[in-house]
Design an enzyme around this catalytic site. Structure first.
Site, PDB file in Angstrom:
ATOM      1  CB  SER A   9      -5.654  -0.893 -10.083  1.00 21.05           C
ATOM      2  OG  SER A   9      -5.572   0.505 -10.321  1.00 21.05           O
ATOM      3  CG  HIS A  34      -5.157  -0.286  -5.712  1.00 19.64           C
ATOM      4  ND1 HIS A  34      -4.481  -0.294  -4.506  1.00 19.64           N
ATOM      5  CD2 HIS A  34      -4.495   0.601  -6.512  1.00 19.64           C
ATOM      6  CE1 HIS A  34      -3.453   0.537  -4.579  1.00 19.64           C
ATOM      7  NE2 HIS A  34      -3.448   1.110  -5.781  1.00 19.64           N
ATOM      8  CG  ASP A  36      -4.028   3.844  -8.216  1.00 17.59           C
ATOM      9  OD1 ASP A  36      -3.353   3.767  -7.174  1.00 17.59           O
ATOM     10  OD2 ASP A  36      -4.033   2.966  -9.098  1.00 17.59           O
ATOM     11  CG  MET A  38      -3.024   9.456  -9.766  1.00 14.02           C
ATOM     12  SD  MET A  38      -2.473   9.025 -11.442  1.00 14.02           S
ATOM     13  CE  MET A  38      -2.499   7.242 -11.348  1.00 14.02           C
ATOM     14  CG  HIS A  67      -1.913   4.317  -4.046  1.00 12.45           C
ATOM     15  ND1 HIS A  67      -1.308   3.846  -5.204  1.00 12.45           N
ATOM     16  CD2 HIS A  67      -0.959   5.060  -3.411  1.00 12.45           C
ATOM     17  CE1 HIS A  67      -0.055   4.285  -5.262  1.00 12.45           C
ATOM     18  NE2 HIS A  67       0.171   5.031  -4.186  1.00 12.45           N
ATOM     19  CG  MET A  69      -0.059   7.850  -6.290  1.00 14.37           C
ATOM     20  SD  MET A  69       0.104   7.103  -7.933  1.00 14.37           S
ATOM     21  CE  MET A  69      -1.445   6.219  -8.014  1.00 14.37           C
ATOM     22  CG  MET A 138       4.655   2.968  -5.563  1.00 20.32           C
ATOM     23  SD  MET A 138       2.979   2.513  -6.097  1.00 20.32           S
ATOM     24  CE  MET A 138       3.039   2.938  -7.848  1.00 20.32           C
ATOM     25  CG  ASP A 177      -0.035  -0.265  -7.831  1.00 21.18           C
ATOM     26  OD1 ASP A 177      -0.236  -0.722  -8.971  1.00 21.18           O
ATOM     27  OD2 ASP A 177      -0.581   0.779  -7.427  1.00 21.18           O
TER      28      ASP A 177
END
Length: 226
Positions: A9, A34, A36, A38, A67, A69, A138, A177
């Protein structure tokens, strides 16, 4: 047989050296990355978005495991496809119509992932499993790196594996994760995860050594003793 993978990540990466560190990850024989994203709404933090993904896509052959979020992620599906995502994982809790969002992701040529927050039961996905390529469990509350693994995650991973078996969807990948390191990786692998996200455990310290030690654990599941 499912492939077991480490998906480092980049939330925990040194952004001053991001390109160099991604190249190191590739040389260490990782296949996934990975990423993320957000938005400051679905989770309190803001990370990075399309320009960063587009930039690293030009230099990397890794599988981009993105991913989101993000609240109402369907608004951005096409944009993430255009900047190079291979899989788009959305939160069940963030979608007004999860099935329609999954169909949109697939129609844009990406694989589909659904993430579940710690308090969301796996049963919410039972009627959608034929549209899902991966479920992300999660193991911390989303939004911040460096948190500790929530022990109840292991039960949830086993529940998900039982549900996948009961619905004939054993080929669906199971990702975990949050708080994954050398102390917790065996537990999540045994419980049923086959895609392992790790941030701090990869990027804090010697990057190559950290990947190798985590990968050694994972490889026991790719090549089980006869």
């Amino acid at each position: 047989m499912q492939k077991y993978q480490l998906s480092p990540s980049i939330l925990a990466a040194d952004f001053n050296r991001l390109g160099e560190q991604i190249q190191t990850i590739e040389r260490a024989k990782c296949q996934w990355l990975h990423i993320d994203v957000m938005d400051g709404t679905f989770v309190p933090s803001i990370s990075f978005g399309m320009p960063v993904i587009k930039s690293i896509r030009r230099e990397s052959q890794l599988y981009f495991d993105v991913h989101l979020m993000v609240q109402d992620p369907e608004r951005y599906v096409k944009s993430f496809q255009e900047c190079g995502a291979d899989m788009l994982t959305v939160h069940a809790e963030a979608c007004s119509d999860l099935g329609a969002t999954l169909d949109l992701i697939r129609s844009n040529g990406m694989q589909t992932g659904v993430a579940l927050n710690p308090k969301t039961p796996v049963s919410v996905l039972e009627h959608l499993m034929d549209r899902i390529d991966m479920v992300l469990i999660m193991s911390v509350n989303p939004g911040f790196g460096g948190q500790s693994y929530l022990p109840d995650t292991s039960r949830k991973l086993r529940d998900l594996r039982r549900m996948l078996s009961a619905t004939g969807n054993e080929e669906v990948d199971v990702q975990v994760d949050g708080g994954i390191n050398l102390d917790t990786i065996d537990e999540v692998l045994t419980a049923g995860a086959n895609i392992i996200v790790a941030g701090s455990a990869v990027f804090n310290g010697d990057l190559v050594h950290n990947i190798q030690t985590l990968q050694e654990k994972i490889d026991h599941y790719n090549h089980p003793a006869v």
